[in-house]
Design a protein around this motif. Structure first.
Motif, PDB file in Angstrom:
ATOM      1  N   PHE A  12       0.831  -1.199   0.000  1.00  0.00           N
ATOM      2  CA  PHE A  12       0.000   0.000   0.000  1.00  0.00           C
ATOM      3  C   PHE A  12       0.868   1.251   0.000  1.00  0.00           C
ATOM      4  O   PHE A  12       0.517   2.267  -0.608  1.00  0.00           O
ATOM      5  N   PHE A  13       2.028   1.189   0.632  1.00  0.00           N
ATOM      6  CA  PHE A  13       2.952   2.321   0.673  1.00  0.00           C
ATOM      7  C   PHE A  13       3.400   2.683  -0.742  1.00  0.00           C
ATOM      8  O   PHE A  13       3.411   3.860  -1.127  1.00  0.00           O
ATOM      9  N   VAL A  14       3.775   1.679  -1.533  1.00  0.00           N
ATOM     10  CA  VAL A  14       4.204   1.920  -2.912  1.00  0.00           C
ATOM     11  C   VAL A  14       3.028   2.433  -3.744  1.00  0.00           C
ATOM     12  O   VAL A  14       3.181   3.342  -4.569  1.00  0.00           O
ATOM     13  N   HIS A  15       1.870   1.865  -3.518  1.00  0.00           N
ATOM     14  CA  HIS A  15       0.664   2.293  -4.230  1.00  0.00           C
ATOM     15  C   HIS A  15       0.392   3.786  -3.986  1.00  0.00           C
ATOM     16  O   HIS A  15       0.116   4.534  -4.924  1.00  0.00           O
ATOM     17  N   CYS A  16       0.511   4.212  -2.739  1.00  0.00           N
ATOM     18  CA  CYS A  16       0.310   5.623  -2.397  1.00  0.00           C
ATOM     19  C   CYS A  16       1.386   6.497  -3.032  1.00  0.00           C
ATOM     20  O   CYS A  16       1.104   7.612  -3.486  1.00  0.00           O
ATOM     21  N   ALA A  17       2.618   5.997  -3.073  1.00  0.00           N
ATOM     22  CA  ALA A  17       3.721   6.750  -3.672  1.00  0.00           C
ATOM     23  C   ALA A  17       3.458   7.003  -5.154  1.00  0.00           C
ATOM     24  O   ALA A  17       3.750   8.090  -5.676  1.00  0.00           O
ATOM     25  N   ILE A  18       2.885   6.009  -5.835  1.00  0.00           N
ATOM     26  CA  ILE A  18       2.557   6.160  -7.257  1.00  0.00           C
ATOM     27  C   ILE A  18       1.467   7.204  -7.439  1.00  0.00           C
ATOM     28  O   ILE A  18       1.563   8.083  -8.308  1.00  0.00           O
ATOM     29  N   GLU A  19       0.433   7.136  -6.616  1.00  0.00           N
ATOM     30  CA  GLU A  19      -0.658   8.114  -6.686  1.00  0.00           C
ATOM     31  C   GLU A  19      -0.122   9.529  -6.471  1.00  0.00           C
ATOM     32  O   GLU A  19      -0.453  10.466  -7.211  1.00  0.00           O
ATOM     33  N   ASN A  20       0.720   9.696  -5.456  1.00  0.00           N
ATOM     34  CA  ASN A  20       1.273  11.016  -5.153  1.00  0.00           C
ATOM     35  C   ASN A  20       2.180  11.513  -6.265  1.00  0.00           C
ATOM     36  O   ASN A  20       2.209  12.711  -6.584  1.00  0.00           O
ATOM     37  N   SER A  21       2.934  10.618  -6.860  1.00  0.00           N
ATOM     38  CA  SER A  21       3.849  10.991  -7.935  1.00  0.00           C
ATOM     39  C   SER A  21       3.092  11.514  -9.148  1.00  0.00           C
ATOM     40  O   SER A  21       3.512  12.483  -9.791  1.00  0.00           O
ATOM     41  N   TYR A  22       1.968  10.891  -9.463  1.00  0.00           N
ATOM     42  CA  TYR A  22       1.166  11.372 -10.589  1.00  0.00           C
ATOM     43  C   TYR A  22       0.618  12.773 -10.318  1.00  0.00           C
ATOM     44  O   TYR A  22       0.485  13.586 -11.234  1.00  0.00           O
ATOM     45  N   ARG A  23       0.311  13.053  -9.065  1.00  0.00           N
ATOM     46  CA  ARG A  23      -0.187  14.389  -8.726  1.00  0.00           C
ATOM     47  C   ARG A  23       0.907  15.449  -8.861  1.00  0.00           C
ATOM     48  O   ARG A  23       0.627  16.610  -9.118  1.00  0.00           O
TER      49      ARG A  23
END
Length: 208
Positions: A161-172
Motif C-alpha cells: 500500500f505504501f508503494v501504491h500511495c507513492a505512485i498516486e502522489n507521484s502522478y499528482r
C-alpha cells in the motif's frame, strides 16, 4: 502528422483508466470515423510479449526495466502510433511516456535526465497533445487491484500500500506536457468530466 490528436490516459493502478479510455473511444467513434485505441506496454506483438514479461518479472534492475519499456515504446510509436497520426487518426493510448517518469523515475529512483536521454536516443521523447491523469482515493484503488481476478493480476497489483500511495502522489506531482488532472469521482461523473475537458481542448487548440 498532428500530435494534438494523440491522447493518453495515465494514473495509478485501479484508477479506472481502461474504463474511461474505452468510453472516450466509443464517443469519438460516433463523431470521427478514424480513431485508434492502443495501450502500453503493448500495442504491438513485441509490446504484448514484453507486457507479459515485464508485468510478471518483479526483480529486474531498474535501468533494465526502463530500457525495455522505452524500447517497446519506440517500436510502438514507429509502427502504430505515428503511422495512424499521419493518416489522420485520433490515437488514444492507455499509458505512454508519463508512466516511465512516474514508475521508474519518481518511484523507482531513476534520474529524469537518464529517462529523457534514453527516449531521445530512440527518437521517442514525445509528449501527447493531451494527457488525462486519473486520480483515485488510494484505499479504493488499492482494493480494486487486490480484487482483480487471479489470472489478471501481476506484481504491480501485489505491491504494498505504501508503494501504491507513492505512485498516486507521484502522478499528482507530475508536470510534463499538457496534463489535465481528473479528481476522484464516480465512473459516470468522471466520464462527463473527461468529455467536457476534451471538448474544451478541441476549442482551445483548434484541432479540427
Amino acid at each position: 502528422m498532428d500530435v494534438r490528436k494523440f491522447i493518453t490516459f495515465e494514473g495509478g493502478d485501479g484508477t479506472g483508466k481502461s474504463v474511461q479510455i474505452e468510453k472516450l473511444y466509443q464517443r469519438l467513434k460516433q463523431s470521427y470515423a478514424l480513431v485508434h485505441l492502443t495501450r502500453e506496454p503493448g500495442g504491438t506483438v513485441l509490446g504484448e510479449t514484453l507486457r507479459t514479461l515485464l508485468l510478471n518479472t518483479p526483480d529486474l534492475y531498474s535501468k533494465t526495466l526502463c530500457a525495455l519499456f522505452v524500447a517497446a515504446r519506440q517500436h510502438h510509436w514507429m509502427t502504430v502510433i505515428k503511422p495512424a497520426l499521419e493518416q489522420g487518426f485520433w490515437v488514444l493510448c492507455d499509458r505512454f511516456i508519463h508512466s516511465t517518469f512516474v514508475y521508474q523515475g519518481l518511484v523507482g529512483g531513476l534520474e529524469f535526465s537518464f529517462i529523457r536521454l534514453l527516449h531521445e536516443q530512440l527518437e521517442t521523447y514525445i509528449f501527447p497533445g493531451l494527457t488525462f491523469v486519473l486520480q483515485a482515493n488510494p484505499k479504493i484503488s488499492y482494493e480494486r487491484c487486490k480484487k482483480r481476478h487471479y489470472h489478471q493480476t501481476n506484481y504491480l497489483d501485489q505491491q504494498s500500500f505504501f508503494v501504491h500511495c507513492a505512485i498516486e502522489n507521484s502522478y499528482r506531482q507530475l508536470n510534463l506536457g499538457n496534463i489535465i488532472q481528473i479528481p476522484p469521482n464516480t465512473l459516470e461523473k468522471t466520464e462527463i468530466e473527461v468529455w467536457k475537458k476534451f471538448q474544451n481542448y478541441l476549442l482551445d487548440k483548434a484541432v479540427l
